[in-house]
Scaffold this motif. Sequence first.
Motif, PDB file in Angstrom:
ATOM      1  N   ALA A   1      36.379   5.431  -6.327  1.00 38.50           N
ATOM      2  CA  ALA A   1      35.590   5.365  -5.094  1.00 38.50           C
ATOM      3  C   ALA A   1      36.011   6.461  -4.129  1.00 38.50           C
ATOM      4  N   GLU A   2      35.777   7.692  -4.527  1.00 37.15           N
ATOM      5  CA  GLU A   2      36.085   8.814  -3.653  1.00 37.15           C
ATOM      6  C   GLU A   2      34.885   9.252  -2.821  1.00 37.15           C
ATOM      7  N   ARG A   3      33.709   8.812  -3.180  1.00 33.29           N
ATOM      8  CA  ARG A   3      32.488   9.166  -2.451  1.00 33.29           C
ATOM      9  C   ARG A   3      31.863   7.891  -1.901  1.00 33.29           C
ATOM     10  N   HIS A   4      31.020   8.028  -0.914  1.00 35.26           N
ATOM     11  CA  HIS A   4      30.396   6.872  -0.282  1.00 35.26           C
ATOM     12  C   HIS A   4      29.611   6.032  -1.297  1.00 35.26           C
ATOM     13  N   ALA A   5      28.819   6.681  -2.128  1.00 33.27           N
ATOM     14  CA  ALA A   5      28.015   5.947  -3.118  1.00 33.27           C
ATOM     15  C   ALA A   5      28.905   5.178  -4.092  1.00 33.27           C
ATOM     16  N   GLU A   6      30.071   5.735  -4.425  1.00 37.07           N
ATOM     17  CA  GLU A   6      30.999   5.042  -5.322  1.00 37.07           C
ATOM     18  C   GLU A   6      31.609   3.818  -4.639  1.00 37.07           C
ATOM     19  N   MET A   7      31.843   3.917  -3.336  1.00 33.84           N
ATOM     20  CA  MET A   7      32.339   2.761  -2.583  1.00 33.84           C
ATOM     21  C   MET A   7      31.302   1.650  -2.600  1.00 33.84           C
ATOM     22  N   VAL A   8      30.046   2.006  -2.405  1.00 27.08           N
ATOM     23  CA  VAL A   8      28.970   1.021  -2.428  1.00 27.08           C
ATOM     24  C   VAL A   8      28.927   0.339  -3.798  1.00 27.08           C
ATOM     25  N   GLU A   9      29.019   1.121  -4.861  1.00 23.71           N
ATOM     26  CA  GLU A   9      29.011   0.558  -6.222  1.00 23.71           C
ATOM     27  C   GLU A   9      30.221  -0.341  -6.451  1.00 23.71           C
ATOM     28  N   THR A  10      31.369   0.046  -5.927  1.00 27.45           N
ATOM     29  CA  THR A  10      32.577  -0.773  -6.069  1.00 27.45           C
ATOM     30  C   THR A  10      32.406  -2.117  -5.371  1.00 27.45           C
ATOM     31  N   VAL A  11      31.866  -2.113  -4.166  1.00 28.40           N
ATOM     32  CA  VAL A  11      31.636  -3.372  -3.440  1.00 28.40           C
ATOM     33  C   VAL A  11      30.682  -4.259  -4.237  1.00 28.40           C
TER      34      VAL A  11
ATOM     35  N   GLY B   1      26.046  17.151  15.024  1.00 27.87           N
ATOM     36  CA  GLY B   1      25.954  18.285  14.118  1.00 27.87           C
ATOM     37  C   GLY B   1      27.171  19.197  14.161  1.00 27.87           C
ATOM     38  N   ARG B   2      28.104  18.929  15.062  1.00 29.35           N
ATOM     39  CA  ARG B   2      29.315  19.731  15.140  1.00 29.35           C
ATOM     40  C   ARG B   2      30.254  19.353  14.003  1.00 29.35           C
ATOM     41  N   ARG B   3      31.056  20.288  13.616  1.00 33.68           N
ATOM     42  CA  ARG B   3      32.062  20.031  12.585  1.00 33.68           C
ATOM     43  C   ARG B   3      33.368  19.632  13.263  1.00 33.68           C
ATOM     44  N   VAL B   4      34.072  18.713  12.617  1.00 37.97           N
ATOM     45  CA  VAL B   4      35.381  18.291  13.115  1.00 37.97           C
ATOM     46  C   VAL B   4      36.374  18.342  11.969  1.00 37.97           C
ATOM     47  N   PHE B   5      37.626  18.435  12.325  1.00 38.19           N
ATOM     48  CA  PHE B   5      38.686  18.360  11.323  1.00 38.19           C
ATOM     49  C   PHE B   5      39.222  16.947  11.358  1.00 38.19           C
ATOM     50  N   PHE B   6      39.239  16.288  10.224  1.00 37.08           N
ATOM     51  CA  PHE B   6      39.709  14.916  10.117  1.00 37.08           C
ATOM     52  C   PHE B   6      40.950  14.925   9.244  1.00 37.08           C
ATOM     53  N   GLU B   7      42.102  14.668   9.850  1.00 43.28           N
ATOM     54  CA  GLU B   7      43.349  14.648   9.081  1.00 43.28           C
ATOM     55  C   GLU B   7      43.626  13.220   8.643  1.00 43.28           C
ATOM     56  N   VAL B   8      43.644  13.010   7.335  1.00 46.72           N
ATOM     57  CA  VAL B   8      43.857  11.690   6.762  1.00 46.72           C
ATOM     58  C   VAL B   8      45.326  11.321   6.846  1.00 46.72           C
ATOM     59  N   HIS B   9      46.167  12.250   6.548  1.00 49.58           N
ATOM     60  CA  HIS B   9      47.618  12.060   6.521  1.00 49.58           C
ATOM     61  C   HIS B   9      48.207  13.446   6.735  1.00 49.58           C
ATOM     62  N   ALA B  10      49.432  13.499   7.151  1.00 49.87           N
ATOM     63  CA  ALA B  10      50.060  14.799   7.419  1.00 49.87           C
ATOM     64  C   ALA B  10      49.789  15.769   6.274  1.00 49.87           C
TER      65      ALA B  10
ATOM     66  N   SER C   1      33.895  17.945   3.117  1.00 51.19           N
ATOM     67  CA  SER C   1      32.570  17.360   2.883  1.00 51.19           C
ATOM     68  C   SER C   1      32.496  16.710   1.504  1.00 51.19           C
ATOM     69  N   ALA C   2      33.427  17.047   0.617  1.00 49.84           N
ATOM     70  CA  ALA C   2      33.452  16.466  -0.729  1.00 49.84           C
ATOM     71  C   ALA C   2      34.362  15.239  -0.797  1.00 49.84           C
ATOM     72  N   SER C   3      34.784  14.720   0.346  1.00 50.58           N
ATOM     73  CA  SER C   3      35.643  13.530   0.381  1.00 50.58           C
ATOM     74  C   SER C   3      34.826  12.321   0.816  1.00 50.58           C
ATOM     75  N   PHE C   4      35.439  11.153   0.743  1.00 45.03           N
ATOM     76  CA  PHE C   4      34.778   9.939   1.199  1.00 45.03           C
ATOM     77  C   PHE C   4      34.404  10.057   2.676  1.00 45.03           C
ATOM     78  N   VAL C   5      35.347  10.535   3.493  1.00 41.20           N
ATOM     79  CA  VAL C   5      35.086  10.643   4.928  1.00 41.20           C
ATOM     80  C   VAL C   5      33.934  11.625   5.177  1.00 41.20           C
ATOM     81  N   GLY C   6      33.980  12.796   4.559  1.00 41.48           N
ATOM     82  CA  GLY C   6      32.908  13.776   4.745  1.00 41.48           C
ATOM     83  C   GLY C   6      31.589  13.310   4.201  1.00 41.48           C
ATOM     84  N   ASP C   7      31.626  12.590   3.108  1.00 41.80           N
ATOM     85  CA  ASP C   7      30.416  12.080   2.462  1.00 41.80           C
ATOM     86  C   ASP C   7      29.793  10.941   3.268  1.00 41.80           C
ATOM     87  N   THR C   8      30.627  10.189   3.971  1.00 40.67           N
ATOM     88  CA  THR C   8      30.159   9.027   4.719  1.00 40.67           C
ATOM     89  C   THR C   8      29.542   9.405   6.049  1.00 40.67           C
ATOM     90  N   ALA C   9      29.907  10.557   6.568  1.00 48.22           N
ATOM     91  CA  ALA C   9      29.385  10.979   7.865  1.00 48.22           C
ATOM     92  C   ALA C   9      27.862  11.043   7.826  1.00 48.22           C
TER      93      ALA C   9
END
Length: 187
Positions: A113-123, A160-169, A175-183
């Motif tokens: 479940a690394e992408r939003h659609a995979e999370m939906v399928e997992t649920v 529409g602005r881009r932001v940097f989202f730090e998951v962990h140090a 955009s290819a992550s769950f967070v980027g895909d979920t936006a």
Amino acid sequence: MLGAAPSWAAPIVVHDARGAELKLEASPRRIVSLLPSLTETVWALGAGERLVGVDRYSNWPPALAALPRVGGMEDAVVEAVVALKPDLVLASDLSRASDRLEALGLRVLRVHAERHAEMVETVRTLGQVLERRAEAERLLQRLDAELAAAAARVPPSLRGRRVFFEVHAGWGASSASFVGDTAPSPS
């Protein structure tokens, strides 16, 4: 026998992240979760009482503090998992312990479940396995509503602005992550 599926009940059949079929004669009553997101999903679906062990990182809800810890995705303690006699082990498809647990006769549901659609399928898959399909759909609807509400709170000048989202140090979300895909899409 108390808790056993009626002899007429159809088995539960799902496919894991590898496409392998997992057939359960009944919905599991003793679950070990090796990933916090899976632990939280089981709880959110109203089946938290079925958890008998969790990974070291699962910390929500606080009631989990009473459960045995069995390591993590990279270093699950196989003996500790087996000792809990689970009907089902929930694990990432990247978990190093999955093959060994299956070789010892345990049923392992591997998810990816690394992408939003995979999370939906997992649920949805967990809803099917736990016989909580309606709860899974309500959870997904609630998540969609919360995402839409969060997107609506973004001031129009910032949409529409881009932001940097730090998951962990040192770990950022692309955009290819769950967070980027979920936006939500820019409006």
